[in-house]
Scaffold this motif. Sequence first.
Motif: not given
Lengths: 258, 253
Positions: B175, B198, B200-201, B204, B229, B235-236, B239
Amino acid sequence: MESSQSASAPHRFNLAAILSVGLLLIFWQIASFLLPEFIVPGLQLIGLEFVKMFEEGTLVSDSALTLLRVMLGLIGGFIFGGALGLLMGLARRSEDYLMPLINFVMGVPALSWTLIVILWFRGTETRIFALMLAVSFPVFAHSILDAVKGVSRELLEMTLAFRPTRAQVLRLLILPSIVPSILTAWKVSIGFAVRVVIVAELVGASTGVGYRMVQQQSLLNMSGVLAWTLILVLLGLVLQGLITKSEQSLLKWRPTTR
Amino acid sequence: MAKIECRNLSKVFNAGGDPFEAVSDLSFSVDTGELVSVVGRTGCGKSSTLHMILGLERPTSGSITIDDKEPYTDFGYFRGRLAAVFQTDRLLPWRKALDNVAYGLEILRVPEADRRLRAQRWLEKVGLGGFENAYPHQLSGGMRQRVGIARAFCVDPDLVLCDEAFGHLDQVTATQLRGDFLDLVRESQKTSVFITHDIDEAIELGNRVLVLGKPACLLMDLAISEEVKRDPGAREEMKTRIVNSIEANQPIG
């Protein structure tokens, strides 16, 4: 904790070495009282032999000569074998042609080479150099080829991303990568070379440690044979020690494993 | 300048006579200054794509160009224009941290004094001032990856490519490094392609996320706004959409 352990390990080793060698010498000395002099001469006789050799000047001159022959031969073998190893490692196709020849040369016994170089060449030094070259270059070629093949693919890709020249890849990546293997090849070759050079001097020289040994043997002087043998052992050990020393300074980037 | 154009790119490997398609008809483009994440399953051909962008492998068909030059055929053109950060640090074990950072500059024949100065600056930028003389094995995994990042930025490339650059690190370190990396990219305005598995990565880091199917082809090309973001709900949602798309191996509207 770590440092005290690494400091005590060689110390313990030395003590053990002194003990075991000391015991051997004691047994040898006892045996010398029981057996004839030309089989087991006493330590004092071997000591006297060293004094005699030193006074005659042969101790220094013949040891130095043998040492020089070993080193010259190995340097020749390293340059020739190393060049072949690099060539095979960098131009893969050439391995198919060269490797069978190298393996063939490697299969010829050192004693056969000794006889062959005596017929092929004139002059003691040329013969010995040719012999040392013939027996040592295949070892260097093999180990350097393996080392070049073992250069990390990942590091090569990383390097290529910067677009280096071929010479830069060789100088900045391949050569530093193979240094450990080069040193190992030298260590292996030195022990081997000392043994081979003695055979050559024994058969076809009028100087050097091997020749002196034959001379002493023909006089049935066991303490002389043993004194020269000890010189040889020391010679090998000193050379190995030099490699180990340079290993320590050249490879100080390695994590200490002990 | 660094504009990537990838058109109908395919890569077929012929290992043991059994053709294996790693990349299949992949098309996308990346504009100068963009930070694009590429996300897909492990083994979906992401790394093959990266290798082709780096010019280390030749495409089987289709084309890839960076500023209208092909990385594989115009290999030398990209001297000093590309840099990569890999999954493992790929540091040279016999070089001290500073010399590892200066490696690219040495290849570019930057004079020694100059390259030491620049390497020093980058080492400090990634928070490793004082570790100039440390060998890689004396550094932690996170520190080694920082050295790798400094090495990439140090040559001042037009394009920075990352291949799972933080995948080997623990979550806290990863992180931290992600944040630092984003700062570096924004500050230097470099075009960047960030390959990861990843999601999430990917969200981000990227201004855009390219979602790859298996074998690698473009499933979705999603713009990621700053609002998305910042908003955990959005975001969810994003994803979930990406996960579903990868699972179904097709775009999800």
